[in-house]
Design a protein around this motif. Structure first.
Motif, PDB file in Angstrom:
ATOM      1  N   LYS A  13       3.649  -5.678  -8.089  1.00  0.00           N
ATOM      2  CA  LYS A  13       2.110  -5.739  -7.840  1.00  0.00           C
ATOM      3  C   LYS A  13       1.443  -6.383  -6.695  1.00  0.00           C
ATOM      4  O   LYS A  13       0.750  -6.184  -6.273  1.00  0.00           O
ATOM      5  N   SER A  14       2.584  -7.472  -6.340  1.00  0.00           N
ATOM      6  CA  SER A  14       2.029  -8.205  -5.013  1.00  0.00           C
ATOM      7  C   SER A  14       3.309  -8.904  -4.452  1.00  0.00           C
ATOM      8  O   SER A  14       4.609  -8.635  -4.902  1.00  0.00           O
ATOM      9  N   GLY A  61       0.791  -1.279  -0.155  1.00  0.00           N
ATOM     10  CA  GLY A  61      -0.042  -0.085   0.016  1.00  0.00           C
ATOM     11  C   GLY A  61       0.863   1.332   0.063  1.00  0.00           C
ATOM     12  O   GLY A  61       0.486   2.412   0.540  1.00  0.00           O
ATOM     13  N   LEU A  62       2.170   1.146  -0.636  1.00  0.00           N
ATOM     14  CA  LEU A  62       3.044   2.183  -0.341  1.00  0.00           C
ATOM     15  C   LEU A  62       2.529   3.157  -1.427  1.00  0.00           C
ATOM     16  O   LEU A  62       2.442   2.889  -2.544  1.00  0.00           O
ATOM     17  N   MET A 113      -1.369  -0.490  -8.181  1.00  0.00           N
ATOM     18  CA  MET A 113      -1.729   0.674  -9.181  1.00  0.00           C
ATOM     19  C   MET A 113      -0.593   1.500  -9.518  1.00  0.00           C
ATOM     20  O   MET A 113      -0.733   2.304 -10.444  1.00  0.00           O
ATOM     21  N   VAL A 114       0.586   1.209  -9.052  1.00  0.00           N
ATOM     22  CA  VAL A 114       1.892   1.735  -9.605  1.00  0.00           C
ATOM     23  C   VAL A 114       2.754   1.034 -10.571  1.00  0.00           C
ATOM     24  O   VAL A 114       3.124  -0.043 -10.066  1.00  0.00           O
TER      25      VAL A 114
END
Length: 142
Positions: A66-67, A25-26, A54-55
């Protein structure tokens, strides 16, 4: 028995031994708490590994994944900036990648996520800010 965080001495040991901190969540926005906390930890010598689906690209000069499963190296601490109700899948993924610690930031608390992480062999810290703990326990750095 209700959840209890590790002792301050145990948290200090975790921080002393940690190298790679995956931050779920950074945000890539410098005015966000996740960014400010991660930037401060990076300046203290920790390797920050951004996790945000999202980045695309980098955050704080590091490749963003992504994960957790996409990170190609070991992770010591999974530091979570997500709402409490979104932490169970993060705990499951932290177990799958063999992380050592699941750390839910200040204001984030989920006993189910803690139980999953503990059952998977992880140490769990909830509702504590990693930057504050580091500043108190290791004021001069690692």
């Amino acid at each position: 028995m209700p959840f209890q965080n590790p002792s301050r001495e145990a948290i200090k040991e975790i921080l002393v031994n940690a190298k790679n901190i995956a931050v779920v969540g950074l945000s890539d926005k410098p005015d966000r708490e996740s960014y400010m906390v991660s930037e401060a930890m990076q300046k203290k010598g920790y390797r920050i590994i951004p996790v945000n689906p999202m980045v695309n690209g980098t955050i704080l000069g590091e490749a963003c994944y992504k994960s957790l499963a996409d990170i190609p190296e070991p992770v010591d601490i999974v530091n979570v900036f997500r709402r409490s109700e979104q932490t169970v899948p993060v705990a499951e993924e932290a177990v799958r990648i063999g992380a050592k610690v699941l750390w839910l930031q200040l204001g984030i608390y989920n006993e189910e996520a803690a139980d999953i992480a503990k059952a998977g062999g992880l140490e769990v810290i909830m509702d504590r800010c990693i930057k504050v703990e580091d500043s108190i326990l290791l004021p001069g750095g690692k």
